[in-house]
Write an enzyme that holds these catalytic residues in place. Sequence first.
Site, mmCIF file in Angstrom:
data_model
loop_
_atom_site.group_PDB
_atom_site.id
_atom_site.type_symbol
_atom_site.label_atom_id
_atom_site.label_comp_id
_atom_site.label_asym_id
_atom_site.label_seq_id
_atom_site.Cartn_x
_atom_site.Cartn_y
_atom_site.Cartn_z
ATOM 1 N N HIS A 16 10.782 49.279 18.109
ATOM 2 C CA HIS A 16 12.095 48.835 18.592
ATOM 3 C C HIS A 16 13.087 49.136 17.473
ATOM 4 C CE1 HIS A 16 14.732 46.035 20.956
ATOM 5 N NE2 HIS A 16 15.304 45.896 19.772
ATOM 6 N N HIS A 64 16.865 50.098 16.004
ATOM 7 C CA HIS A 64 18.315 50.076 16.182
ATOM 8 C C HIS A 64 18.956 51.219 15.400
ATOM 9 C CE1 HIS A 64 19.166 46.027 18.148
ATOM 10 N NE2 HIS A 64 17.850 46.161 18.153
ATOM 11 N N ASN A 69 20.865 49.175 20.116
ATOM 12 C CA ASN A 69 19.582 49.861 20.128
ATOM 13 C C ASN A 69 19.817 51.362 20.162
ATOM 14 O OD1 ASN A 69 17.503 47.578 20.792
ATOM 15 N ND2 ASN A 69 19.208 47.232 22.186
ATOM 16 N N CYS A 116 21.341 41.935 17.955
ATOM 17 C CA CYS A 116 20.937 40.529 17.902
ATOM 18 C C CYS A 116 22.131 39.647 17.540
ATOM 19 C CB CYS A 116 19.822 40.339 16.867
ATOM 20 S SG CYS A 116 19.347 38.617 16.627
ATOM 21 N N ARG A 134 18.144 43.416 29.045
ATOM 22 C CA ARG A 134 17.949 42.203 28.251
ATOM 23 C C ARG A 134 18.621 42.349 26.888
ATOM 24 N NH1 ARG A 134 16.463 40.264 23.313
ATOM 25 N NH2 ARG A 134 14.803 41.820 23.214
ATOM 26 N N ASP A 135 18.086 43.194 26.049
ATOM 27 C CA ASP A 135 18.606 43.303 24.689
ATOM 28 C C ASP A 135 19.977 43.954 24.663
ATOM 29 O OD1 ASP A 135 18.590 42.941 21.991
ATOM 30 O OD2 ASP A 135 17.299 44.638 21.533
#
Length: 304
Positions: free
Chosen positions: A209, A211, A251, A242, A15-16
């Site tokens: 989460h 990065h 990430n 993002c 997803r990310d």
Amino acid sequence: MKLPETVELIEVCPRDGFQNVHDLIPFDAKVAIIKKLAEAGFKRIEAVSFVSPKAIPQMADAKDVMLAVKDTLKAHGVRSVALVPNARGVETALECGVDELTYVVSVSEKHNMANVRRTPDESLAQFKELAGQYGHQMRFRLALATALGCPFGEEIRTERVAEMVRFGLEQGCEEVMIADTVGMSNPKRTYDLMEAMVKEFGPDRFVMHLHDTRGLALANTLACMQLGVHKFESAAGGLGGCPFAPGAAGNVATEDVLNMMSEMGIATGIDNDVLHEAVELIQANVHANIVSHLTPLYKKAPCA
């Protein structure tokens, strides 16, 4: 130094990691990568987001992908996670049998406006409605973006983060995700914020989460672990970023976090060899750089 004996790594690359890749990833490749990650031993994988394809074209086939991997995830005991921005996304997730939903609100007002065109308070009000309407059918998690730094220069107050965490827990969330969306934080900032959060809410409530924009994600991870926090999101290959946050890099790479945990004797339940196979699949099928520190260990496969 007292650290957790076990840590849960939640894989978010599908997803990310994928959402910011410019060239569309073939459907079959997405499915194959998620299925391989399911074999690696993760308890949770964030497989898709149910968002507008106009906003995130890479997720236009999210429903089909989720339906294609659902049985494999269940067979391996993996809970599926999806990001949703609205009621339509929740309803689609329910149709697909998703296990958990992540709803993102930025602590930064400027970032929230850029991301979803609403103020944080408006997003929280919508989350309250969704959790109230669908909470008996689905497990919700509130994710607080830019909680450790705003890409637009807005001050992020610890008190405001605590208010939003409290709000999420009051709506029935078992967990709140704390995101360093742009990788702006440092170990002291991370420790100070999470010390305040853990003191009030306890370490079990949080998923981190982080990065790796400035190369500090592992150091920030260790800072959290020193406080007893033991759940971390990461992306195979270090993919991600993002689309609505200037300067957001990938990430922290799952293989880097796994390597650090292994070297420190902390259990994760992840099979390192299978994870490497998944990264090789990503390298072969996704037009994005693998940026983990372990990249030289992987075979140099051409992009499809």
